[in-house]
Design a protein around this motif. Structure first.
Motif, PDB file in Angstrom:
ATOM      1  N   LEU A 155       0.810  -1.220   0.000  1.00 59.96           N
ATOM      2  CA  LEU A 155       0.000   0.000   0.000  1.00 59.96           C
ATOM      3  C   LEU A 155       0.843   1.269   0.000  1.00 59.96           C
ATOM      4  O   LEU A 155       0.283   2.379   0.050  1.00 59.96           O
ATOM      5  N   ASN A 156       2.170   1.119  -0.007  1.00 59.46           N
ATOM      6  CA  ASN A 156       3.063   2.273   0.082  1.00 59.46           C
ATOM      7  C   ASN A 156       2.853   3.034   1.382  1.00 59.46           C
ATOM      8  O   ASN A 156       3.088   4.243   1.461  1.00 59.46           O
ATOM      9  N   ILE A 205      -3.038   8.587   3.022  1.00 57.90           N
ATOM     10  CA  ILE A 205      -4.159   9.359   2.478  1.00 57.90           C
ATOM     11  C   ILE A 205      -3.991   9.649   0.980  1.00 57.90           C
ATOM     12  O   ILE A 205      -4.947   9.485   0.200  1.00 57.90           O
ATOM     13  N   PRO A 206      -2.769  10.055   0.512  1.00 57.63           N
ATOM     14  CA  PRO A 206      -2.622  10.245  -0.946  1.00 57.63           C
ATOM     15  C   PRO A 206      -2.914   8.968  -1.742  1.00 57.63           C
ATOM     16  O   PRO A 206      -3.490   9.034  -2.838  1.00 57.63           O
ATOM     17  N   VAL A 207      -2.519   7.816  -1.188  1.00 55.96           N
ATOM     18  CA  VAL A 207      -2.803   6.549  -1.879  1.00 55.96           C
ATOM     19  C   VAL A 207      -4.310   6.322  -1.962  1.00 55.96           C
ATOM     20  O   VAL A 207      -4.842   5.919  -3.015  1.00 55.96           O
ATOM     21  N   ASP A 252      -5.841   8.639  -4.562  1.00 59.34           N
ATOM     22  CA  ASP A 252      -5.549   8.151  -5.916  1.00 59.34           C
ATOM     23  C   ASP A 252      -6.392   6.915  -6.252  1.00 59.34           C
ATOM     24  O   ASP A 252      -6.813   6.732  -7.395  1.00 59.34           O
ATOM     25  N   LEU A 253      -6.599   6.051  -5.259  1.00 55.48           N
ATOM     26  CA  LEU A 253      -7.423   4.859  -5.491  1.00 55.48           C
ATOM     27  C   LEU A 253      -8.836   5.239  -5.909  1.00 55.48           C
ATOM     28  O   LEU A 253      -9.444   4.610  -6.783  1.00 55.48           O
ATOM     29  N   LYS A 311     -11.802  -2.255  -5.212  1.00 52.35           N
ATOM     30  CA  LYS A 311     -11.460  -0.977  -4.572  1.00 52.35           C
ATOM     31  C   LYS A 311     -12.594  -0.456  -3.685  1.00 52.35           C
ATOM     32  O   LYS A 311     -12.355   0.207  -2.693  1.00 52.35           O
ATOM     33  N   ALA A 312     -13.825  -0.785  -4.070  1.00 56.47           N
ATOM     34  CA  ALA A 312     -14.973  -0.306  -3.281  1.00 56.47           C
ATOM     35  C   ALA A 312     -14.965  -0.889  -1.876  1.00 56.47           C
ATOM     36  O   ALA A 312     -15.588  -0.338  -0.955  1.00 56.47           O
TER      37      ALA A 312
END
Length: 509
Positions: free
Chosen positions: A78-79, A212-214, A217-218, A388-389
């Motif tokens: 997940l980085n 949060i940025p990941v 973007d998702l 992703k949902a």
């Protein structure tokens, strides 16, 4: 020397069960962003109060070992570092996952963690008393230079974007100054807000800037987070073992760095991973590959942060000074058990609680291999195949829960989200989160070491000379210079034609 009774004591069915339970629970808790190794041990410590001291100590050590390794899952997939110790794991672990090698990255991380854990436990078994004396030789000045050494990693992780890396690190240093000053007690950058008096918690900032940025973007992009392989390639154990065998020098060097940094009170696995990563890159013939999915960077980080488990126990058990934050929790639990730490623990005739614990730590580290591989495979498959949902709300909930649970503070969760949104905008402008997090983590260590060193030097009338007054400080300064200028020197050497080349050129000309 080999304490046969202690070995058999560690191999009792109940102690083996505690090792399995501890490693499994620690790995699962460490994989959740925000739930650090310290928190994992603290949550499970009440279970140890009714146990025998040996089993209790073994369970806590197994939880600690598993939690440090578990932090690699979120870092790779997940980085987002599951624990601060796994920050350097994101540098190459996530790029490997993006390239479709997430399963290989998880297996390499598991093998590296086992090797690092064994080296740390060996240091605890054979070198505890002399290494504890080395830890006492580190003063404020050495801690200041050690933090600066960690900051030099910015040049390594900002290849081609050094200016933006330095700006990001400066932003992180400013964030680390928010709240009450550690020495003078003066409030800084609080804007008369009582919420900001406590400062920005490192783990909250880390979760926000990475996770949060990941998540944004998702939600914003239609494609999947990671590539789906056509067919499962299993554990890819043979590839991972081959990579570890080929790079055994990197693994041993990084493990020794981790064990050494672990004995320094307050340093912790995050600094160990960063220093080991920097050294691996500096010693590589292909430093430009680091940060692009280089397995050797992943090996350096994971072996070093797991080696801090054994290394951190050295000052904890020999001097009663916790080497890392989780050691402080373990030390408190030992006091509840009525165990007196000190050199006498290692001089009780050979067979004692401490030696049973050390051998138990060896066993728990070895158990991490099958348990870690099994959990890692399912973690990778789950994150790759989850829609992703479903994935985004689960990860978002865990990040908010993790940020809140650190200090039971809603403000920490809000700060985490705000920093995450700022981090997303900065990411769009080309500013990576790693330099910011480096500044946030190393800023307080550097500030405290500098101010204390300046005050000590001021008492002698020459505050500057104390920063270069000892062999340890000078050694670290030399390493800083090498870390900063080695890429330039190496590039210059590569660009300089050899004598043979010059002759060839003159003949052809």
């Amino acid at each position: 020397m080999f304490h046969v009774e202690s070995i058999f004591g560690a191999l009792t069915p109940f102690n083996l069960l505690m090792a399995v339970v501890g490693v499994t629970a620690g790995t699962v808790l460490g994989a959740i962003p925000g739930l650090t190794a310290t928190m994992a041990i603290a949550v499970l410590v009440p279970l140890t109060f009714s146990m025998e001291p040996t089993s209790a100590l073994l369970l806590m050590g197994a939880i600690y070992t598993g939690a440090i390794y578990g932090g690699a899952y979120a870092a790779i997939l997940l980085n987002t570092p599951g624990t601060p110790s796994a920050i350097a794991t994101t540098f190459d672990g996530f790029p490997m996952a993006k390239q479709g090698d997430g399963d290989l990255a998880v297996t390499i991380a598991c093998l590296s963690s086992v090797i690092g854990g064994l080296v740390g436990a060996a240091a605890l078994l054979f070198l505890a008393p002399p290494l504890a004396n080395v830890a006492l030789a580190f003063g404020p000045v050495e801690y200041f230079w050690l933090a600066i050494f960690g900051l030099t990693l910015i040049s390594a992780i900002s290849a081609g974007q050094l200016t933006k890396g330095l700006i990001g690190a400066s932003f992180g240093l400013v964030l680390s100054c928010v709240g009450v000053a550690p020495i003078s007690g003066a409030p800084r950058f609080t804007f008369e807000s009582t919420t900001l008096l406590g400062g920005i918690d490192v783990v909250s900032g880390l979760i926000g800037l990475y996770c949060i940025p990941v998540l944004i973007d998702l939600v914003a992009r239609p494609e999947r987070h990671l590539e789906i392989q056509g067919e499962s390639r299993g554990y890819r154990l043979v590839e991972a073992v081959r990579s570890c065998v080929v790079n055994w020098i990197n693994l041993i060097r990084s493990s020794l760095i981790g064990a050494f940094v672990g004995i320094l009170p307050g340093a912790g696995g995050s600094i160990a991973g960063l220093v080991a990563y920097s050294e691996a890159r500096r010693n590589s013939r292909q430093p430009e590959r680091y940060g692009q999915g280089e397995p050797r960077g992943l090996q350096a980080s994971e072996s070093a942060n797991n080696a801090t488990v054994g290394g951190g126990m050295i000052p904890t058990l020999v001097l009663g000074i916790p080497g890392t934050p989780p050691d402080a929790v373990i030390l408190g639990a030992l006091m509840v058990q009525g165990i007196q730490t000190g050199p006498a623990m290692f001089q009780s005739g050979g067979d004692s609680v401490v030696y049973t614990f050390i051998y138990g730590l060896f066993i728990a580290t070895l158990l991490m291999l099958p348990i870690g591989l099994l959990i890692g495979r399912y973690a990778f498959k789950s994150i790759v195949t989850f829609p992703k949902a479903v994935l985004v709300p689960i990860v978002a909930f865990m990040t908010i829960l993790g940020a809140y649970a650190i200090r039971n503070s809603l403000a920490d969760a809000v700060i985490m989200i705000v920093l995450g949104v700022i981090g997303w905008f900065l990411n769009r402008l080309g500013f990576k989160p790693s330099p910011i997090v480096l500044g946030l983590i190393l800023g307080p260590i550097a500030e405290q070491g500098f101010v204390q060193g300046w005050m000590i030097g001021g008492a002698t009338g020459d505050p500057l000379s104390i920063f270069l007054s000892g062999p340890l400080a000078i050694t670290i300064v030399v390493l800083i210079a090498l870390s900063l200028f080695y890429p330039l020197i190496a590039a210059r050497l590569r660009a300089t034609p050899s004598i043979g080349d010059a002759r060839d050129g003159s003949h052809t000309g």
